[in-house]
Design a protein around this motif. Structure first.
Motif, mmCIF file in Angstrom:
data_model
loop_
_atom_site.group_PDB
_atom_site.id
_atom_site.type_symbol
_atom_site.label_atom_id
_atom_site.label_comp_id
_atom_site.label_asym_id
_atom_site.label_seq_id
_atom_site.Cartn_x
_atom_site.Cartn_y
_atom_site.Cartn_z
ATOM 1 N N ALA A 55 0.808 -1.222 0.000
ATOM 2 C CA ALA A 55 0.000 0.000 0.000
ATOM 3 C C ALA A 55 0.840 1.270 0.000
ATOM 4 O O ALA A 55 0.302 2.364 -0.179
ATOM 5 C CB ALA A 55 -0.923 -0.001 1.210
ATOM 6 N N THR A 56 2.164 1.157 0.187
ATOM 7 C CA THR A 56 3.027 2.329 0.258
ATOM 8 C C THR A 56 3.496 2.711 -1.137
ATOM 9 O O THR A 56 4.396 2.089 -1.704
ATOM 10 C CB THR A 56 4.235 2.060 1.180
ATOM 11 N N GLU A 57 2.846 3.720 -1.713
ATOM 12 C CA GLU A 57 3.181 4.198 -3.054
ATOM 13 C C GLU A 57 4.425 5.077 -3.000
ATOM 14 O O GLU A 57 4.558 5.921 -2.112
ATOM 15 C CB GLU A 57 2.019 4.988 -3.650
ATOM 16 N N LEU A 58 5.322 4.868 -3.949
ATOM 17 C CA LEU A 58 6.534 5.680 -4.034
ATOM 18 C C LEU A 58 6.211 7.012 -4.696
ATOM 19 O O LEU A 58 5.411 7.074 -5.629
ATOM 20 C CB LEU A 58 7.609 4.956 -4.826
ATOM 21 N N GLU A 59 6.852 8.064 -4.207
ATOM 22 C CA GLU A 59 6.659 9.403 -4.756
ATOM 23 C C GLU A 59 8.011 10.035 -5.046
ATOM 24 O O GLU A 59 9.011 9.713 -4.401
ATOM 25 C CB GLU A 59 5.891 10.269 -3.756
ATOM 26 N N ASP A 60 8.034 10.947 -6.027
ATOM 27 C CA ASP A 60 9.262 11.672 -6.319
ATOM 28 C C ASP A 60 9.823 12.279 -5.044
ATOM 29 O O ASP A 60 9.087 12.866 -4.247
ATOM 30 C CB ASP A 60 9.006 12.803 -7.326
ATOM 31 N N GLY A 61 11.121 12.117 -4.850
ATOM 32 C CA GLY A 61 11.779 12.716 -3.705
ATOM 33 C C GLY A 61 11.803 11.857 -2.456
ATOM 34 O O GLY A 61 12.395 12.256 -1.454
ATOM 35 N N ASP A 62 11.163 10.673 -2.488
ATOM 36 C CA ASP A 62 11.209 9.797 -1.317
ATOM 37 C C ASP A 62 12.652 9.444 -0.995
ATOM 38 O O ASP A 62 13.461 9.205 -1.888
ATOM 39 C CB ASP A 62 10.429 8.495 -1.559
#
Length: 74
Positions: A55-62
């Motif tokens: 459920a943990t979506e990756l996002e730019d800047g993680d």
């Protein structure tokens, strides 16, 4: 966008900038060839419970730190 239409995400993984196509943390762990049962993950200075990897979506800047546990010893 990646040539197959997948969104590219720029992350910092264990101190290295990477562009990945993985949408969630479980897919990233698989993409880099690790066993999800033998890793601990910190995302943006917070420990991510193993039960939430899908459920943990990756996002730019993680900012991710992944520690892989290896068995062995005497």
């Amino acid at each position: 966008m990646h040539k197959n239409g997948a969104k590219m995400v720029k992350i910092l993984l264990n101190g290295e900038t990477r562009e990945v196509t993985a949408g969630n943390l479980a897919a990233l762990i698989d993409e880099i060839g690790l066993d999800g049962r033998k890793v601990a993950v910190e995302r943006n200075l917070e420990i991510v419970p193993r039960s939430t990897y899908l459920a943990t979506e990756l996002e730019d800047g993680d900012r991710l730190e992944i520690v892989h546990f290896v068995g062995g010893g005497n």
